[in-house]
Design an enzyme around this catalytic site. Structure first.
Site, short mmCIF file in Angstrom:
data_model
loop_
_atom_site.label_atom_id
_atom_site.label_comp_id
_atom_site.label_asym_id
_atom_site.label_seq_id
_atom_site.Cartn_x
_atom_site.Cartn_y
_atom_site.Cartn_z
N CYS A 2 0.87 -1.18 0.00
CA CYS A 2 0.00 0.00 0.00
C CYS A 2 0.90 1.23 0.00
O CYS A 2 2.11 1.12 0.16
CB CYS A 2 -0.91 0.02 1.23
SG CYS A 2 -2.05 -1.38 1.33
N GLY A 28 -1.34 1.23 -4.89
CA GLY A 28 -2.64 0.68 -4.56
C GLY A 28 -3.75 1.42 -5.28
O GLY A 28 -3.79 2.65 -5.28
N ASN A 102 1.17 -0.29 5.87
CA ASN A 102 1.62 -0.97 4.66
C ASN A 102 2.37 -2.22 5.09
O ASN A 102 3.37 -2.14 5.81
CB ASN A 102 2.55 -0.05 3.85
CG ASN A 102 3.13 -0.75 2.64
OD1 ASN A 102 2.54 -1.67 2.09
ND2 ASN A 102 4.32 -0.31 2.23
N GLY A 103 1.89 -3.38 4.67
CA GLY A 103 2.53 -4.63 5.05
C GLY A 103 1.52 -5.71 5.33
O GLY A 103 0.36 -5.63 4.91
N TYR A 259 9.91 -4.20 -8.93
CA TYR A 259 8.63 -3.87 -9.55
C TYR A 259 7.81 -2.82 -8.84
O TYR A 259 7.25 -1.93 -9.46
CB TYR A 259 7.79 -5.16 -9.65
CG TYR A 259 6.37 -4.95 -10.13
CD1 TYR A 259 6.09 -4.82 -11.49
CD2 TYR A 259 5.31 -4.89 -9.24
CE1 TYR A 259 4.78 -4.64 -11.94
CE2 TYR A 259 4.01 -4.71 -9.68
CZ TYR A 259 3.74 -4.59 -11.02
OH TYR A 259 2.46 -4.39 -11.46
#
Length: 508
Positions: A2, A28, A102-103, A259
């Site tokens: 995210c 996201g 985030n995670g 990426y």
């Protein structure tokens, strides 16, 4: 994966957070949310969709205050269709805490039971972020009991969170009436940085997932948040920092460099763009050892993340680099679209081949990675349909053979084309004449060379090593079962209902 951001300023922050989220939109596209604070009152707007869809003029007007945070969501746990699971999350005690994350927590199920049995807290969704905010709230309440909340109590609470939580987590939290808190897991798996700048009425401090959100909004990157470090920014803008656990190791997620991150970002002292150039250099060596360059007429990247690697590879083997695909920028990234059917359908909507670059040529396509293989199969066929004589495919990343449990949407082995398949079997599936992969050791070496402070990488999807736990057979099986239930819930739910009590206004 995210994108998260938090800001403390001397002027309204709603537009600044909005602008930062636009710069993080690649992280996201499922949902977005912003919370601002004026005095001790919080205002929230969150919904499914892209940033430009979620926040209209009337929504922005309903987000006053000089302190705030925001998130763009890419679901890896819970229900992708539920707006109740969009972030930020809010708890009203102690003080009022809002949090974005985030995670992925690998012990979320055990923590949920622990919160209910011991902490007397109720979890209402399948989101591990709701688990995390309740753990943090409980520990802040314990640390500040019968005392005025200060940075010391906040740091003690973060230390307790580190002792209870496993997995990957970069967190920004707002404590009403006190300030902004940011912290990172013991390995620094998910990225987090902070910077400062001069706003229209004084100094501003920003925390964000990537440096591009900081620099792109006119601020100066100060540094990355270190593993297990907590940064507490009080309402005056003073930054307090503390290491809140022992034995941290800087081992960021390799897939960020391959990426996920924007190429113009700098993560943990490493230029993402330079990392991808280096990956192209070592991939070229693999190509030369596998396929004589004389058999290649042209090198063509598969947009967008593979471009630096493809350019460096083409230069190294002495072949022309050409743009052979045009990308429709108004279609989301196929890798992060929930649901295999949606992903497969979107490939030809997303890319279109330029026939003159393919007709009659032996083409080497370069992609950043090959995860499920369905997109690669479609693209190889597109190249053939455009008239290519032979289609070779090279991946700047090694085979993705193992599930990821730290916040990337590859949680079950059965979804991965390289799991339990040989390179030749993968080549047959995607339909390429040759398939060349990056080497795991070479990948780690050339990225690590860009910052000597790196102590390794979280590269579990390539090497099967789960540095933060959560990789046992039983845990992976449980996560696979949870994912299947989530997919079934998503399909049954369709459009989720909004938790209206947590919205600043009615959806636009």
């Amino acid at each position: 994966m995210c994108g998260i951001v938090g800001v403390i300023a001397k002027s309204p922050v709603n537009q600044l957070i909005y602008d930062a989220l636009l710069l993080l939109q690649h992280r996201g596209q499922d949902a977005a949310g912003i919370v601002t604070m004026q005095g001790t009152k919080c205002f929230m707007q969150k919904a499914r969709g892209m940033v430009r869809d979620v926040f209209r003029t009337r929504n922005m007007r309903a987000l006053p205050g000089n302190v705030g945070l925001g998130q763009v969501r890419y679901p890896t746990a819970g229900n992708a269709y539920s707006e109740e699971e969009a972030q930020p999350f809010y708890v009203n005690a102690p003080y009022g805490i809002v949090l974005v994350h985030n995670g992925n927590l690998t012990n979320a199920t055990a923590l949920k039971q622990e919160l209910f049995d011991i902490d007397r807290r109720h979890i209402n969704t399948g989101s591990d972020t709701e688990v995390l905010i309740n753990v943090l709230a409980h520990e802040i309440e314990r640390a500040a009991r019968d005392r005025q909340l200060s940075p010391e109590e906040v740091f003690a609470a973060v230390g307790a969170v580190h002792r209870r939580v496993r997995g990957s987590y970069a967190v920004v939290a707002l404590i009403a009436g006190h300030g902004l808190l940011a912290f990172r897991d013991p390995f620094g798996i998910r990225p987090l940085a902070f910077g400062e700048g001069a706003g229209p009425e004084g100094r501003e401090v920003m925390v964000a997932s990537e440096s591009v959100a900081i620099v792109g909004t006119g601020h100066t990157l100060t540094r990355d948040v270190a593993p297990v470090e907590a940064i507490f920014i009080d309402l005056d803008g003073t930054v307090h920092a503390r290491q809140c656990a022992e034995h941290p190791k800087l081992q960021p997620c390799m897939f960020e460099y391959v990426y996920l991150a924007r190429p113009d970002s700098i993560l943990d002292g490493v230029s993402v763009y330079q990392a991808r150039l280096n990956l192209g250099e070592t991939l070229a060596q693999r190509v030369i050892s596998t396929l004589p360059p004389s058999e290649i007429d042209v090198v063509i990247p598969i947009p967008e993340s593979s471009r630096p690697s493809a350019m460096q590879l083409a230069q190294r083997i002495g072949k022309p680099y050409r743009e052979g695909f045009v990308k429709n920028r108004y279609v989301g990234r196929t890798f992060i679209m929930p649901g295999q059917g949606v992903r497969k359908k979107s490939v030809r909507q997303k890319l279109n081949a330029i026939e003159i670059e393919f007709r009659g040529r032996n083409v080497l396509l370069v992609d950043d990675s090959i995860v499920r293989g369905t997109t690669s199969k479609e693209i190889v066929q597109m190249a053939r349909d455009a008239g290519a004589k032979k289609v070779y495919l090279a991946s700047a990343a090694p085979p993705v053979r193992f599930p990821n449990v730290y916040g990337i949407d590859m949680p079950t082995a059965e979804e991965l084309i390289a799991h339990d398949r040989s390179i030749e079997e993968i080549r047959e599936f995607v339909g390429a004449d040759k398939l060349i992969y990056q080497d795991v050791a070479a990948m780690k070496r050339v990225v690590a060379a860009l910052n000597p402070k790196l102590e390794g990488f979280e590269a579990s999807c390539f090497d099967g090593v789960y540095i933060a736990g959560g990789g046992s057979a039983d845990e992976l099986a449980a996560m696979a079962a949870d994912r299947q239930r989530s997919v079934e819930d998503d399909e049954a739910a369709g459009d989720g209902k909004t938790l209206t009590l947590q919205s600043a206004t009615e959806p636009a």
